[in-house]
Scaffold this active site. Structure first.
Site, short mmCIF file in Angstrom:
data_model
loop_
_atom_site.label_atom_id
_atom_site.label_comp_id
_atom_site.label_asym_id
_atom_site.label_seq_id
_atom_site.Cartn_x
_atom_site.Cartn_y
_atom_site.Cartn_z
N HIS A 142 0.75 -1.20 -0.08
CA HIS A 142 -0.04 0.08 0.19
C HIS A 142 0.86 1.19 -0.06
CE1 HIS A 142 -3.15 -2.82 1.30
NE2 HIS A 142 -3.95 -1.83 0.80
N HIS A 182 0.72 -2.91 9.34
CA HIS A 182 2.37 -3.38 9.15
C HIS A 182 3.11 -2.63 10.08
CE1 HIS A 182 2.40 -4.79 4.78
NE2 HIS A 182 1.44 -4.11 4.62
N ASP A 210 8.22 -2.08 7.53
CA ASP A 210 7.83 -2.20 6.29
C ASP A 210 7.31 -0.97 5.40
OD1 ASP A 210 7.73 -4.76 7.26
OD2 ASP A 210 5.51 -4.91 7.59
#
Length: 425
Positions: free
Chosen positions: A311, A354, A358
Site C-alpha cells: 500500500h 504493517h 515495512d
C-alpha cells in the site's frame, strides 16, 4: 528607460540587453555579457548554447546556461523578421520560427490540441513546469531542439511498448498474488511468535478504521493520476513508466516476502485459520487477490505479506508521478498529493497492519527507484553505459527512443469534445 521586449530587438543597444537580462532574472551576467563582451541586440539574437560554454565566456553553471538559452529562444520566436534579416535559420541550429508550441488540430500521435481555455486548463500543450525560469513569458515556451523540430513533438508514443509494459505489470501482479497465498500459509503462529517490538506500534493505539482510510487515500490519488494521465500529451510514455516501475517494485516485494516471514504485527489480525490448499486452490485464491487488487475494501484479507508494504508503494508512486508530470506551479495539486501520501502512510501504521520498518523500506525503495529511473532517462546515461544496459535491460528497452526529459504538455484526449464545441462554436 522602460524596455520594450516586443520591439526591434536587432536594434537594441548594449544597455538594453543588460536591462533585458535583469528582467529575465540574470543580473549576475550583465557585467560579463554586456560590460565586458559588449553583447547588443544582433549578437543576442545570434547567441547559441555553444557560445556560452566555450571561450571566451566559458560559463560552467548548467542551469543558468539552459535558462538563458530558453529566454533567447523566446526572444527569437517573437522577432522572426529580425532573424530573417540577420540570416539566422533553423538549419544553422536556431529555432524554426514558423513552428510554435501551440497545437492546432490533431497531433500526429493522437489527441487533439485546441487553442481554447476550458475550465482553467489550457488546451494547447502547456509548458513543462520543471525546467523554466521563475521570470518567464506568459507565452508557451519552446523546448529542446533537434533537427529544427521541438523534441516533445517528436516523441513517439510507441503504443506497442506501452502494451508490453501493461502485460509485464499484470504478470507481476499475478505473481505477487500467488506469493501472497504462499506466505499466508507460512505465517508464524501468533501463540508461538508474538508481534515484534516496534516503536510506533507500541506507542500509538490501534485505530480500527484507519486502514480503510489509507485505501481511500490511495483511491483519491489514483483518481488524480488518471485525470493527469488522460490530459497529458505524452500519456503513453507516462503510463508505460508507471507500469514498469510499479511492476519492478512489486517484483522486489515478492522476493522479500518469500525469503523471510515476519510474525503478525497485531493480535487483531485473524491469521490462525489457515487451510492447506492444493495447487488449484492456491491459483483460485491468487485470482481472488489479483481481481481485488489486494485491497481490504474489496474483501481481500491476507497475512504474512509484511516486508514491505504494498500500500505504501502505491501511495508513494502515485504521488511522485503526479508531482513529476504536472507543472511546478500547480501548488495545490502537489500539496494535496503529498498530504494524501503522508496521511495514507500514517493510517497504515495507525491500523497496525504493517510494521514501521515495512513502511520505511517501501517508501525508501519506491522513491529511490523512481528518482534513479528518471535520472537515467532524463540524462540518457544508459546509452553511454554498457553496465546500465546489462543491469536494466527492461528500462533500456522502454526508454531507448525517449530523448531526454518528457515535457509536461496537456491536450484534450478526444477530438473536439462536446463541451469544447459549445465554447468555441
Amino acid at each position: 528607460m522602460a524596455l520594450q521586449v516586443d520591439g526591434d530587438v536587432s536594434r537594441w543597444s548594449v544597455q538594453q540587453v543588460g536591462q533585458w537580462l535583469e528582467t529575465e532574472g540574470f543580473p549576475d551576467y550583465v557585467p560579463i555579457l554586456c560590460d565586458q563582451h559588449r553583447l547588443d541586440g544582433q549578437s543576442l539574437l545570434s547567441l547559441r548554447e555553444d557560445d556560452l560554454r566555450k571561450p571566451p565566456l566559458q560559463m560552467t553553471v548548467l542551469g543558468d546556461i539552459k535558462r538563458i538559452i530558453l529566454a533567447v529562444h523566446r526572444l527569437q520566436s517573437k522577432n522572426p523578421s529580425a532573424m530573417q534579416e540577420l540570416g539566422l535559420t533553423h538549419s544553422d541550429g536556431y529555432p524554426s520560427l514558423g513552428t510554435t508550441t501551440q497545437c492546432h488540430g490533431r497531433h500526429p500521435h493522437g489527441g487533439a490540441c485546441e487553442g481554447t481555455v476550458v475550465s482553467g486548463l489550457q488546451a494547447p500543450c502547456q509548458g513543462n513546469g520543471h525546467h523554466h525560469h521563475h521570470h518567464h513569458s506568459p507565452s508557451p515556451e519552446p523546448w529542446h531542439l533537434s533537427n529544427g523540430k521541438w523534441k516533445d513533438e517528436e516523441l513517439d508514443p510507441e503504443y506497442w511498448k506501452t502494451a508490453l509494459s501493461v502485460v509485464y505489470f499484470l504478470f507481476v501482479c499475478g505473481v505477487t498474488a500467488f506469493v501472497m497465498v504462499i506466505v499466508h500459509e507460512r505465517v508464524p503462529d501468533m501463540r508461538t511468535y508474538p508481534p515484534l517490538p516496534d516503536i510506533f506500534l507500541d506507542s500509538v493505539p490501534r485505530i480500527p478504521w484507519a486502514f480503510a482510510m489509507a485505501e481511500a487515500c490511495g483511491l483519491t490519488l489514483c483518481t488524480m493520476w488518471i485525470l493527469v494521465l488522460l490530459l497529458h500529451k505524452h500519456r503513453s510514455i507516462l503510463f508505460r513508466r508507471l507500469c514498469s516501475l510499479v511492476g519492478t517494485v512489486f517484483l522486489l516485494r515478492c522476493i522479500t516476502m518469500l525469503i523471510t516471514s515476519l510474525s503478525v504485527p497485531g493480535l487483531h489480525l485473524q491469521c490462525s485459520a489457515k487451510v492447506d490448499l492444493d495447487n488449484w486452490g492456491k491459483i483460485q485464491r491468487a485470482l481472488t487477490i489479483w481481481s481485488g487488487m489486494g485491497m481490504t475494501l474489496t474483501g481481500v484479507h491476507t497475512c504474512g505479506d509484511y516486508m514491505f508494504s504494498g500500500h505504501t508503494v502505491v501511495l508513494t508512486m502515485l504521488n511522485f508521478f503526479i508531482t513529476e508530470y504536472t507543472p511546478r506551479g500547480w501548488y495545490f495539486v502537489h500539496t494535496v498529493s503529498w498530504v494524501l501520501n503522508l496521511f495514507g502512510i500514517f493510517f497504515i501504521l495507525a491500523a497496525h497492519e504493517h510494521y514501521s520498518i515495512d513502511v520505511f523500506v517501501a517508501f525508501y525503495l519506491t522513491t529511490r527507484l523512481f528518482l534513479y529511473y528518471h535520472t537515467l532517462a532524463n540524462t540518457r546515461a544508459y546509452q553511454r553505459s554498457r553496465r546500465a544496459r546489462v543491469w536494466f535491460p527492461l528500462f533500456s528497452f522502454f526508454e531507448c527512443n525517449v530523448d531526454g526529459p518528457v515535457p509536461n504538455r496537456f491536450c484534450w484526449p478526444f477530438s473536439r469534445p462536446h463541451l469544447l464545441k459549445i465554447i468555441i462554436g
